[in-house]
Motif scaffolding. Structure first.
Motif, PDB file in Angstrom:
ATOM      1  N   ILE A 197       0.828  -1.203   0.000  1.00  0.00           N
ATOM      2  CA  ILE A 197       0.000   0.000   0.000  1.00  0.00           C
ATOM      3  C   ILE A 197       0.867   1.260   0.000  1.00  0.00           C
ATOM      4  CG2 ILE A 197      -1.640   1.307   1.431  1.00  0.00           C
ATOM      5  CD1 ILE A 197      -2.832  -1.526   2.174  1.00  0.00           C
ATOM      6  N   ALA A 198       2.021   1.189   0.649  1.00  0.00           N
ATOM      7  CA  ALA A 198       2.886   2.367   0.721  1.00  0.00           C
ATOM      8  C   ALA A 198       3.457   2.737  -0.646  1.00  0.00           C
ATOM      9  CB  ALA A 198       4.023   2.128   1.705  1.00  0.00           C
ATOM     10  N   LEU A 199       3.926   1.755  -1.399  1.00  0.00           N
ATOM     11  CA  LEU A 199       4.606   2.057  -2.655  1.00  0.00           C
ATOM     12  C   LEU A 199       3.747   1.808  -3.884  1.00  0.00           C
ATOM     13  CD1 LEU A 199       7.246   3.333  -2.227  1.00  0.00           C
ATOM     14  CD2 LEU A 199       7.252   1.459  -0.627  1.00  0.00           C
ATOM     15  N   GLN A 200       2.720   0.984  -3.741  1.00  0.00           N
ATOM     16  CA  GLN A 200       1.786   0.707  -4.842  1.00  0.00           C
ATOM     17  C   GLN A 200       2.480   0.182  -6.101  1.00  0.00           C
ATOM     18  OE1 GLN A 200      -0.067   4.753  -3.880  1.00  0.00           O
ATOM     19  NE2 GLN A 200      -1.760   3.691  -4.889  1.00  0.00           N
ATOM     20  N   ARG A 201       3.651  -0.368  -5.897  1.00  0.00           N
ATOM     21  CA  ARG A 201       4.384  -0.994  -7.014  1.00  0.00           C
ATOM     22  C   ARG A 201       5.110  -2.200  -6.463  1.00  0.00           C
ATOM     23  NH1 ARG A 201       6.292   3.977  -7.187  1.00  0.00           N
ATOM     24  NH2 ARG A 201       4.866   5.258  -8.371  1.00  0.00           N
TER      25      ARG A 201
END
Ligand SMILES: Nc1ncnc2c1ncn2[C@@H]1O[C@H](COP(=O)(O)OP(=O)(O)OP(=O)(O)O)[C@@H](O)[C@H]1O
Ligand SMILES: [Mg+2]
Length: 283
Positions: free
Chosen positions: A143-147
């Motif tokens: 969720i933090a980096l979405q990658r």
């Protein structure tokens, strides 16, 4: 939700090369002049130990501080000789994971209290070595980096695990926010693909089921599979997709070094560069 710069390397359990890839992608980005933080969010602390930060693993101040809103993540950073900053894992991370389960907003803590402050401090990319399997920390990283970069090794269960993980972990997050799969990368390949070996099964599966997530160095056209099956390819032209198993990759990791520091001529280094390109292009 705005996407923050960087990526997480995770999803699957046990020795698939998450830490190796996270370390080398961080180094490749730093080598290009970017300010990079590599975060060891895996409570097993393997990378922290490999890099020689046993002290930090045992210290009292830990990631739980910022995750539980008690301190600044910048206080936990250590310098490395490889051009990036490192945020070590800690012995207490497992209990932090438990405490997070009952905390409010527990899925976005890492984003809000660690990644956002680091980006505000001027870091260009945050690369996370996240624990495999499902869990609070793993979800927090996604969720933090979405990658995400997903490594897979040939062998039993690898492919089944992938399907289940995507449907149970990626799909539910995607119902709420963007989450890009940057690459599903085969790792530790040893075979050519003309026989029905495990390497072939893995590479064929990634190419057929996830063409949009197949990194360039692992892409094999359908005609090539056909030509191999008809025995039409001379042995010199049999595909050897990456990331291949190399002694210099494992020796570098054992010494706590990125491959570029230990063996700059390693023929697999360009693949880590390609993954770094994907992070750069997406961020
Ligand atoms: N391409 C490769 N060639 C040779 N050895 C490799 C390669 N990729 C990974 N390894 C080795 O395989 C082992 C597992 O890799 P790594 O520790 O990166 O995996 P992981 O997914 O982080 O595992 P863990 O679940 O233990 O955290 C390490 O000893 C590493 O050096
Ligand atoms: Mg690891």
């Amino acid at each position: 939700m705005e996407q923050l710069p960087g990526a997480t390397v995770n999803l699957l359990k046990g020795g698939v090369g998450k830490s190796t890839i996270a370390l080398n992608v961080a180094e490749r980005l730093a080598n290009r002049g970017h300010d990079v933080v590599l975060v060891d969010l895996d409570d097993d602390g393997h990378m922290t130990m490999q890099l020689g930060y046993q002290d930090a693993y045992d210290r009292e101040a830990d990631l739980g501080g910022p995750l539980l809103e008690e301190s600044d993540p910048a206080d936990l950073l250590v310098d490395t000789e490889f051009g990036f900053a490192f945020l070590p894992s800690n012995d207490d991370l497992e209990t932090v994971e438990d405490r997070l389960k009952s905390a409010q907003w527990s899925d976005i803590r890492f984003r809000q209290n660690v990644v956002e402050p680091l980006v505000e401090d001027g870091y260009d990319y945050v690369i996370v070595d996240a624990p495999g399997g499902r869990g609070k920390l793993s979800d927090n990283a996604l969720i933090a980096l979405q990658r995400v970069i997903v490594p897979l090794i040939p062998g039993a269960g690898s492919i089944n695990g992938l399907g289940t993980t995507i449907s149970r972990q990626i799909v539910p997050i995607r119902e709420q926010i963007d989450l890009d799969v940057l690459a599903i990368t085969p790792n530790r390949l040893t075979e050519t693909l003309n026989q029905r070996n495990e390497d072939r099964v893995l590479v064929e599966h990634i190419n057929r089921e996830f063409p949009e997530y197949t990194p360039d160095y692992a892409r094999i056209p359908e005609e090539t599979f056909d030509a191999m099956d008809r025995n039409e390819l001379p042995s010199g032209e049999l595909p050897k997709p990456g990331i291949r198993k190399r002694a210099s990759i494992s020796k570098a990791f054992k010494r706590g070094q990125p491959v570029a520091a230990y063996d700059p001529d390693c023929d697999q280094l360009p693949h880590f560069d390609h993954l770094a390109d994907l992070v750069e292009e997406a961020s």
